[in-house]
Design an enzyme around this catalytic site. Structure first.
Site, short mmCIF file in Angstrom:
data_model
loop_
_atom_site.label_atom_id
_atom_site.label_comp_id
_atom_site.label_asym_id
_atom_site.label_seq_id
_atom_site.Cartn_x
_atom_site.Cartn_y
_atom_site.Cartn_z
N ARG A 135 0.79 -1.22 0.00
CA ARG A 135 0.00 0.00 0.00
C ARG A 135 0.83 1.27 0.00
O ARG A 135 0.56 2.21 -0.76
CB ARG A 135 -0.92 0.05 1.24
N THR A 136 1.81 1.34 0.89
CA THR A 136 2.51 2.62 1.05
C THR A 136 3.24 2.99 -0.23
O THR A 136 3.12 4.10 -0.74
CB THR A 136 3.50 2.54 2.24
N LYS A 143 26.45 -3.88 -1.17
CA LYS A 143 27.91 -3.71 -1.34
C LYS A 143 28.52 -2.97 -0.15
O LYS A 143 29.71 -2.67 -0.14
CB LYS A 143 28.20 -2.93 -2.63
N ARG A 195 11.46 3.95 3.09
CA ARG A 195 11.12 2.96 4.13
C ARG A 195 12.39 2.19 4.46
O ARG A 195 13.09 1.71 3.59
CB ARG A 195 10.04 1.99 3.66
N HIS A 224 5.44 5.76 11.44
CA HIS A 224 4.92 5.72 10.06
C HIS A 224 3.98 6.92 9.91
O HIS A 224 2.76 6.79 9.89
CB HIS A 224 4.17 4.40 9.86
N1 ASP Z 1 1.74 -1.71 6.64
C1 ASP Z 1 1.94 -1.24 7.98
C2 ASP Z 1 3.41 -0.88 8.22
O1 ASP Z 1 4.18 -0.88 7.29
C3 ASP Z 1 1.41 -2.16 9.01
C4 ASP Z 1 1.99 -3.54 9.05
O2 ASP Z 1 2.93 -3.86 8.32
O3 ASP Z 1 1.49 -4.34 9.85
O4 ASP Z 1 3.77 -0.58 9.33
#
Ligand code: ASP
Length: 305
Positions: free
Chosen positions: A52-53, A82, A103, A131
């Site tokens: 999703r993100t 590396k 991320r 997040h």
């Molecule tokens: N998608 C969310 C996160 O990246 C929640 C999860 O992974 O449980 O934190």
């Protein structure tokens, strides 16, 4: 330069501004408008898995007329293998693009990236830390679905220790009056002390409610979470917690008529699919609100509107 590293950096007025902008963007999407970032490029650097993100950030950028370069398994496929430091990677990528969405698996990585970046860094999650963009879309979901952001009882369910979305959500909710948090968590995954302290210092009521049915009966919002398997020291520790709190028809029966169930997703058994068709099951709508909210966030850092 406008980095978004922690939900703690956002005051109420800024949160409400993002929500207004997301509403605008939702309207623009419906009207098939919403450009303005032509010739801008976003890099999505993902060192941890994401559906999703990453895809909603990329969709947001494309809907705004911008372009995207992306590495989805940077831990395996970038020069990190590396031995390149995160800081060096950011120094390089910042020279290619206008904004970096990052991320990373380490707490504090987004702040480290921001400290060396010459373009805005938007955190898309730093390990078990935070997040912030998820929390903004979560607040947008509450605003859209419940109709208010104050005087709310929110049941936080599941992995409150490693669940980074919960930490950022608590920071944002703490900016609003009349917030009551019910923590429905196994004893080994409580809300971290610093997060709890932050909420208390902002006048939030933080209570432990170990009984999910009791929490469900009181809540305006049930915020269910996945037990973060990848953060546990051993599989045995994870197995001991998994499956403790499951939202099913029985829990649904205890909920108020106008309450909602949220989940940042992915789910891993903690919400039974049988309840998905109930109008109170808001989690898929929540995932869709990610696009207008991330359009608002990207626009804000690139053109400051
Ligand atoms: N998608 C969310 C996160 O990246 C929640 C999860 O992974 O449980 O934190």
């Amino acid at each position: 330069m406008k980095h978004l590293i922690s939900a703690k950096q956002l005051q109420k007025a800024e949160i409400l501004h993002y929500i207004d902008e997301a509403r605008e963007m939702e309207g623009a999407l419906q009207r098939r408008e919403g450009r303005g970032l032509e010739r801008k490029i976003m890099a999505a650097l993902f060192f941890e898995p994401s559906t999703r993100t990453r895809l909603s950030f990329e969709t947001a950028m494309l809907r705004l007329g911008g372009q995207v370069i992306s590495t989805e398994s940077a831990r395996e496929f970038s020069s990190a293998v590396k031995g390149e430091t995160l800081e060096d990677t950011i120094r390089v990528v910042a020279g290619y693009v206008d904004v970096i969405v990052l991320r990373h698996h380490e707490i504090g990585a987004a702040a480290r990236a921001a400290s060396v970046s010459t373009v805005p860094v938007l955190s898309a999650g730093d390990g078990a830390g935070e997040h912030p963009t998820q929390a903004l879309l979560d607040l947008y979901t509450i605003a859209r679905e419940v109709g208010r952001l104050d005087d709310l009882t929110v049941a936080l369910v599941g992995d409150l220790l490693y669940g980074r979305t919960v930490h950022s959500l608590v920071y944002l909710l703490s900016q609003f009056p009349g917030i009551r948090l019910l923590c429905t968590a196994p004893s080994s995954t409580p809300l971290p002390e610093d997060v709890r302290e932050f909420a208390l210092a902002h006048g939030v009521s933080v209570e432990f409610e170990g009984n999910l049915q009791h929490a469900a009966a009181q809540a305006d919002v049930i915020y269910q979470t996945r037990i973060q398997k990848e953060r546990f020291a051993s599989l045995a520790d994870y197995e001991a917690v998994k499956g403790h709190y499951v939202i099913d028809e029985e829990v649904l029966k205890r909920m108020q008529k106008r309450a909602i169930i949220m989940h940042p997703l992915p789910r891993a058994g903690e919400i039974v699919p049988a309840i998905d068709s109930d109008p109170r099951a808001a989690y898929f709508r929540q995932s869709h609100y990610g696009v207008p909210m991330r359009m608002a966030i990207v626009r804000d850092c690139l053109i400051g509107e």
